[in-house]
Design a protein around this motif. Structure first.
Motif, PDB file in Angstrom:
ATOM      1  N   PRO A  14      20.323   4.671  -9.635  1.00  0.00           N
ATOM      2  CA  PRO A  14      20.005   4.054  -8.341  1.00  0.00           C
ATOM      3  C   PRO A  14      18.507   3.981  -8.061  1.00  0.00           C
ATOM      4  O   PRO A  14      18.047   3.071  -7.371  1.00  0.00           O
ATOM      5  CB  PRO A  14      20.709   4.973  -7.334  1.00  0.00           C
ATOM      6  N   LEU A  15      17.732   4.937  -8.605  1.00  0.00           N
ATOM      7  CA  LEU A  15      16.291   4.934  -8.343  1.00  0.00           C
ATOM      8  C   LEU A  15      15.585   3.788  -9.064  1.00  0.00           C
ATOM      9  O   LEU A  15      14.656   3.176  -8.531  1.00  0.00           O
ATOM     10  CB  LEU A  15      15.680   6.273  -8.779  1.00  0.00           C
ATOM     11  N   ALA A  16      16.023   3.506 -10.299  1.00  0.00           N
ATOM     12  CA  ALA A  16      15.340   2.480 -11.098  1.00  0.00           C
ATOM     13  C   ALA A  16      15.924   1.091 -10.905  1.00  0.00           C
ATOM     14  O   ALA A  16      15.306   0.102 -11.305  1.00  0.00           O
ATOM     15  CB  ALA A  16      15.407   2.856 -12.582  1.00  0.00           C
ATOM     16  N   MET A  24      27.662   2.176  -5.760  1.00  0.00           N
ATOM     17  CA  MET A  24      27.428   2.896  -7.012  1.00  0.00           C
ATOM     18  C   MET A  24      28.367   4.094  -7.147  1.00  0.00           C
ATOM     19  O   MET A  24      28.796   4.441  -8.248  1.00  0.00           O
ATOM     20  CB  MET A  24      25.977   3.372  -7.081  1.00  0.00           C
ATOM     21  N   PHE A  25      28.638   4.759  -6.014  1.00  0.00           N
ATOM     22  CA  PHE A  25      29.560   5.894  -6.044  1.00  0.00           C
ATOM     23  C   PHE A  25      30.939   5.435  -6.501  1.00  0.00           C
ATOM     24  O   PHE A  25      31.629   6.138  -7.248  1.00  0.00           O
ATOM     25  CB  PHE A  25      29.628   6.539  -4.656  1.00  0.00           C
ATOM     26  N   ASP A  26      31.331   4.237  -6.058  1.00  0.00           N
ATOM     27  CA  ASP A  26      32.627   3.687  -6.475  1.00  0.00           C
ATOM     28  C   ASP A  26      32.643   3.424  -7.981  1.00  0.00           C
ATOM     29  O   ASP A  26      33.659   3.652  -8.656  1.00  0.00           O
ATOM     30  CB  ASP A  26      32.916   2.387  -5.721  1.00  0.00           C
ATOM     31  N   LEU A  36      18.301   7.950 -23.034  1.00  0.00           N
ATOM     32  CA  LEU A  36      19.170   6.845 -22.620  1.00  0.00           C
ATOM     33  C   LEU A  36      18.638   6.133 -21.376  1.00  0.00           C
ATOM     34  O   LEU A  36      19.016   4.990 -21.113  1.00  0.00           O
ATOM     35  CB  LEU A  36      20.583   7.370 -22.340  1.00  0.00           C
ATOM     36  N   ILE A  37      17.783   6.804 -20.607  1.00  0.00           N
ATOM     37  CA  ILE A  37      17.262   6.183 -19.374  1.00  0.00           C
ATOM     38  C   ILE A  37      16.439   4.934 -19.689  1.00  0.00           C
ATOM     39  O   ILE A  37      16.750   3.837 -19.207  1.00  0.00           O
ATOM     40  CB  ILE A  37      16.459   7.205 -18.545  1.00  0.00           C
ATOM     41  N   GLY A  81      18.791  -3.622 -19.040  1.00  0.00           N
ATOM     42  CA  GLY A  81      17.913  -4.080 -17.970  1.00  0.00           C
ATOM     43  C   GLY A  81      18.697  -4.611 -16.791  1.00  0.00           C
ATOM     44  O   GLY A  81      19.727  -4.037 -16.402  1.00  0.00           O
ATOM     45  N   PRO A  82      18.245  -5.716 -16.212  1.00  0.00           N
ATOM     46  CA  PRO A  82      18.904  -6.241 -15.000  1.00  0.00           C
ATOM     47  C   PRO A  82      20.387  -6.519 -15.194  1.00  0.00           C
ATOM     48  O   PRO A  82      21.196  -6.244 -14.304  1.00  0.00           O
ATOM     49  CB  PRO A  82      18.137  -7.543 -14.728  1.00  0.00           C
ATOM     50  N   ALA A  83      20.781  -7.038 -16.356  1.00  0.00           N
ATOM     51  CA  ALA A  83      22.185  -7.402 -16.565  1.00  0.00           C
ATOM     52  C   ALA A  83      23.094  -6.177 -16.574  1.00  0.00           C
ATOM     53  O   ALA A  83      24.188  -6.196 -16.019  1.00  0.00           O
ATOM     54  CB  ALA A  83      22.337  -8.182 -17.870  1.00  0.00           C
ATOM     55  N   ILE A  84      22.620  -5.085 -17.166  1.00  0.00           N
ATOM     56  CA  ILE A  84      23.502  -3.928 -17.314  1.00  0.00           C
ATOM     57  C   ILE A  84      23.740  -3.210 -15.990  1.00  0.00           C
ATOM     58  O   ILE A  84      24.805  -2.656 -15.742  1.00  0.00           O
ATOM     59  CB  ILE A  84      22.953  -2.952 -18.385  1.00  0.00           C
ATOM     60  N   VAL A  85      22.745  -3.240 -15.072  1.00  0.00           N
ATOM     61  CA  VAL A  85      22.926  -2.551 -13.789  1.00  0.00           C
ATOM     62  C   VAL A  85      23.674  -3.407 -12.776  1.00  0.00           C
ATOM     63  O   VAL A  85      24.056  -2.922 -11.711  1.00  0.00           O
ATOM     64  CB  VAL A  85      21.569  -2.104 -13.190  1.00  0.00           C
TER      65      VAL A  85
END
Length: 657
Positions: free
Chosen positions: A131-133, A1-3, A313-314, A342-346
């Motif tokens: 990262p939490l959600a 995620m940092f990358d 936006l969250i 949802g799942p696709a965007i993360v």
């Protein structure tokens, strides 16, 4: 995620992204000054410009505007005592009082810095939420995703200002309108009545600009003068900056309250700013100066109103639940680009999420910096009567709605929905659930179809995630019911939850025709619409009628309840205001809009503007001939050069073919 975060930051080195971000910030600052526009107007007016752009450029533009509208709306609140949006009315309490003491710059510096800090803290909150959600989001299946869409519409209605029943009815109406066109499950046309134009469904831009933009113009066009004299700016830039540093704890508390208000669907910016103001008063040892120019009364609310947009936006990006009107339109933009929240965007579009975070943070800093530089110039815009601005706004909005589909039919739909939006506003019916329902209609149907196909009966309701969402859905309704039973006022059913607001545009609803024959007529008309929709849906195939039937039955039941409440609330059908001066102005305005479209269809857009705008300015806004000539020439010059700068097409008329 940092990358992914670093990659998104490095992408901002692209000059096109920076230019779009800067344009968005500038546009947001200007629109924040115009009463009634705010975040909804900024996103809706800029959205047509994004057609043909890459997603990164489009969201840089829109997020840039959304991040700063609450920074500039403070200018008119402090200098005029007339806030640019409802959420800025909280800042007006102490900001205008401070300005009248000759300390306007002190008040504005406190507000600008607090807005910047609120935006930065909100962007940080959005960053931490990803990262939490993410594990939770990835665990969702179609039943949970369906319940999330239901939750988005229902909470927007239940927590909206005014009658809960009206909020639910507006949500059902938005869902029904969103099903016009081709079914996403069977490719079967529904509610098109043989029209090829309706086969593709209704334009999101036309719906949003009609329900909010044109309705706002019709409501405010009678405002030909500015009643209050603007106070002088005075001194105090540096004193305000130094003082702001001493109130850092209020900044953090206000921003955190704003994030929480944004995460909760249906709460909105006004509720967030009032909560921040309330905690500032509650935690202060000396409360005597609040409302008389206390800096804490500026710092807390201003930190909150910017962080609300980031908090909003969250749930929008991670769960597909828009908490307000601007985020609903952003969600619609995501779906237009084929990006599913949802799942696709993360998993597939993490870079875009972090780009949105960086754009929000950079725009917050840039917006505050520009406000410090441009306040003297921006302040002059607050002196322009809305009736004068109305002509240009109408031209821009109609041109924007034309860009998505390139059809004049979108503009007629926009005017019709503008009249509906005006009636909803006048009868105190919240409009935000309507737009949220419209945006979520297709995702909701897809998830419902998958759930119905994959699970036998109602067994999916026992899934743990679904049970949690059901509890979240039922809890506000139960709380509202408990509060209502404790009240003895006979008209409580129409006041509802007066302490809660939804979305900046619905926060300012004036409800001048509430409890009138217009309110009764709206209830009757919408009930008939749902009854007709239920009858028409019987001709669809079993799969295609699944969602329309569900929505029509729910809307019909809700409409009958509202109709019964409206009849019970009056002794005779003529009780309450009838044909008022406001109604006359609105009817004339919509007739003028229709005439403008007729001119467009005959002679094209440029000729229609050259004829309509000067007539509007002279006879409606009562502008001087000199102002009218300059205004019209500038507007026509902009329209002539616009197609060579941006991918914009001007509608052509019969005489041009």
């Amino acid at each position: 995620m940092f990358d992914a975060a670093l990659s998104a930051l490095s992408s901002l080195a692209d000059p096109s992204l920076l230019i779009m971000l800067a344009i968005g910030v500038f546009a947001g600052l200007v629109m924040g000054l115009i009463p009634g526009l705010g975040g909804t107007g900024a996103v809706a007016i800029l959205m047509p410009i994004t057609f043909g752009m890459q997603p990164e450029q489009a969201f840089a533009l829109l997020i840039g505007a959304l991040a700063v509208v609450h920074t500039s709306d403070t200018v008119s609140a402090v200098l005029l005592g007339a806030p640019g949006s409802a959420s800025a009315s909280v800042t007006m309490l102490d900001g205008y009082a401070m300005a009248r003491k000759g300390q306007a710059k002190r008040a504005l510096s406190l507000a600008f810095l607090s807005s910047m800090a609120g935006g930065l803290i909100g962007a940080l909150g959005l960053t931490l939420a990803i990262p939490l959600a993410r594990p939770l989001v990835l665990s969702f299946a179609s039943p949970e995703l369906f319940m999330l869409t239901v939750l988005g519409v229902s909470l927007a209605a239940v927590l909206s200002r005014g009658n809960i029943v009206k909020g639910l009815l507006a949500g059902f109406l938005g869902l029904l309108l969103g099903q016009v066109g081709t079914s996403p499950t069977t490719a079967e046309e529904r509610f098109t009545f043989g029209s090829l134009f309706l086969g593709d469904g209704l334009s999101l831009v036309a719906v949003a600009l009609g329900i909010f933009g044109l309705a706002e113009i019709a409501s405010r066009v009678g405002q030909r003068t500015v009643d209050k004299d603007m106070v002088g700016l005075g001194g105090g830039w540096m004193s305000g900056i130094k003082e702001w540093l001493t109130h850092w704890s209020q900044v953090i508390r206000g921003a955190l309250i704003g994030i929480w208000a944004g995460v909760l669907p249906g709460v909105g910016a006004t509720a967030g700013t009032w909560l921040a103001y309330g905690q500032a008063v509650a935690t202060a040892k000396d409360k005597r100066n609040f409302g008389k120019g206390d800096p804490r009364g500026i710092v807390g609310p201003e930190s909150s109103n910017n962080s609300v947009e980031a908090g909003d936006l969250i749930p929008t990006l991670l769960f597909g639940i828009p908490g307000g009107v601007p985020s609903a339109m952003l969600l619609g933009m995501l779906l237009t680009y084929g990006i599913q929240p949802g799942p696709a965007i993360v998993t597939e579009h993490l870079n875009l999420m972090y780009l949105i975070v960086w754009c929000f943070a950079i725009a917050s800093i840039l917006g505050a910096f520009l406000c410090f530089l441009a306040t003297p110039s921006l302040a002059k815009l607050t002196k322009v009567p809305f009736a004068v601005l109305g002509a240009g706004l109408l031209v821009i909005m109609l041109l924007g709605a034309f860009q998505e589909g390139g059809q004049i039919g979108d503009l007629w739909i926009m005017i019709i929905l503008g009249a509906v939006g005006w009636l909803m506003k006048a009868t105190d019916t919240p409009r935000a659930p309507f737009l949220i329902g419209f945006v979520l209609a297709i995702p909701m149907e897809r998830y419902y179809y998958l759930t119905d196909s994959l699970y036998d009966g109602l067994g999916w309701l026992t899934r743990p995630g679904v049970l949690v969402f059901l509890a979240v859905l039922i809890a506000p309704a139960l709380l509202a019911l408990v509060k209502r039973t404790r009240k003895s006022a006979p008209d409580l059913g129409h006041r509802g939850e007066d302490d809660l607001s939804h979305g900046e545009e619905d926060e300012a609803e004036d409800g001048q025709l509430k409890d009138s024959i217009w309110s009764l007529g709206l209830a009757l008309g919408v009930t008939l619409i749902f009854g007709t929709a239920l009858a028409v849906s019987q001709s669809f195939s079993a799969e295609a009628q699944l969602m329309p039937r569900l929505v029509s039955i729910g809307g019909l039941i809700t409409g009958l309840i509202l109709l019964w409440k409206e009849l019970r609330a009056r002794r005779s059908i003529g009780d309450g205001p009838g044909w008022t001066h406001d109604v006359t102005i609105a009817m004339r305005m919509f007739a003028a809009m229709a005439l403008f479209l007729v001119l467009v269809m005959l002679g094209g857009y440029l000729l229609a503007v050259a004829l309509f705008v000067p007539a509007f300015l002279l006879f409606v806004a009562r502008a001087t001939p000199r102002t009218t000539i300059i205004y019209t020439l500038v507007l026509c010059a902009v329209l002539l050069t616009l197609p060579s700068i941006l991918p914009v097409d001007l509608p052509t008329g019969l005489l041009q073919s």
